[in-house]
Design a protein around this motif. Sequence first.
Motif, PDB file in Angstrom:
ATOM      1  N   UNK A  67       0.867  -1.171   0.000  1.00 14.12           N
ATOM      2  CA  UNK A  67       0.000   0.000   0.000  1.00 14.12           C
ATOM      3  C   UNK A  67       0.907   1.225   0.000  1.00 14.12           C
ATOM      4  N   UNK A  68       0.662   2.126  -0.936  1.00 13.25           N
ATOM      5  CA  UNK A  68       1.490   3.321  -1.085  1.00 13.25           C
ATOM      6  C   UNK A  68       0.584   4.532  -1.252  1.00 13.25           C
ATOM      7  N   UNK A  69       1.101   5.738  -0.992  1.00 11.46           N
ATOM      8  CA  UNK A  69       0.299   6.936  -1.255  1.00 11.46           C
ATOM      9  C   UNK A  69      -0.040   7.020  -2.753  1.00 11.46           C
ATOM     10  N   UNK A  70      -1.269   7.406  -3.052  1.00 12.05           N
ATOM     11  CA  UNK A  70      -1.706   7.491  -4.450  1.00 12.05           C
ATOM     12  C   UNK A  70      -0.842   8.435  -5.272  1.00 12.05           C
ATOM     13  N   UNK A  71      -0.363   9.513  -4.646  1.00  9.75           N
ATOM     14  CA  UNK A  71       0.440  10.473  -5.415  1.00  9.75           C
ATOM     15  C   UNK A  71       1.848   9.963  -5.724  1.00  9.75           C
ATOM     16  N   UNK A  72       2.240   8.801  -5.181  1.00 14.53           N
ATOM     17  CA  UNK A  72       3.545   8.214  -5.483  1.00 14.53           C
ATOM     18  C   UNK A  72       3.498   7.375  -6.762  1.00 14.53           C
ATOM     19  N   UNK A  73       2.294   7.026  -7.216  1.00 17.39           N
ATOM     20  CA  UNK A  73       2.135   6.196  -8.404  1.00 17.39           C
ATOM     21  C   UNK A  73       2.169   7.095  -9.637  1.00 17.39           C
ATOM     22  N   UNK A  74       3.114   6.825 -10.525  1.00 21.12           N
ATOM     23  CA  UNK A  74       3.274   7.642 -11.730  1.00 21.12           C
ATOM     24  C   UNK A  74       3.192   6.759 -12.969  1.00 21.12           C
ATOM     25  N   UNK A  75       2.624   7.290 -14.055  1.00 23.46           N
ATOM     26  CA  UNK A  75       2.611   6.528 -15.304  1.00 23.46           C
ATOM     27  C   UNK A  75       4.031   6.367 -15.841  1.00 23.46           C
ATOM     28  N   UNK A  76       4.305   5.226 -16.426  1.00 21.64           N
ATOM     29  CA  UNK A  76       5.609   5.015 -17.059  1.00 21.64           C
ATOM     30  C   UNK A  76       5.620   5.770 -18.379  1.00 21.64           C
ATOM     31  N   UNK A  77       6.643   6.549 -18.592  1.00 25.43           N
ATOM     32  CA  UNK A  77       6.768   7.313 -19.842  1.00 25.43           C
ATOM     33  C   UNK A  77       7.448   6.441 -20.875  1.00 25.43           C
ATOM     34  N   UNK A  78       6.842   6.329 -22.023  1.00 24.31           N
ATOM     35  CA  UNK A  78       7.391   5.488 -23.090  1.00 24.31           C
ATOM     36  C   UNK A  78       7.980   6.336 -24.174  1.00 24.31           C
TER      37      UNK A  78
END
Length: 63
Positions: A52-63
């Motif tokens: 479980x992590x803070x939602x703002x720590x989840x970032x989209x992977x840049x391709x």
Amino acid sequence: MPIHAIPERAALPHIGTAGCTVPVRVLEDDGTTARVLIEGCGIHLRQGQIHHVPSDAVEPIRR
């Protein structure tokens, strides 16, 4: 294929600034906390773990 990433310190705050960014699959997110499945390996995190992590720590992977 995972489409998001988190810094290891989001899942393990006690490691401070050490660690790297690991790919994750978001299992659920309520806007405050996200439950993620680790899809790759980092220094401290291993594939298959759920955290479980803070939602703002989840970032989209840049391709």
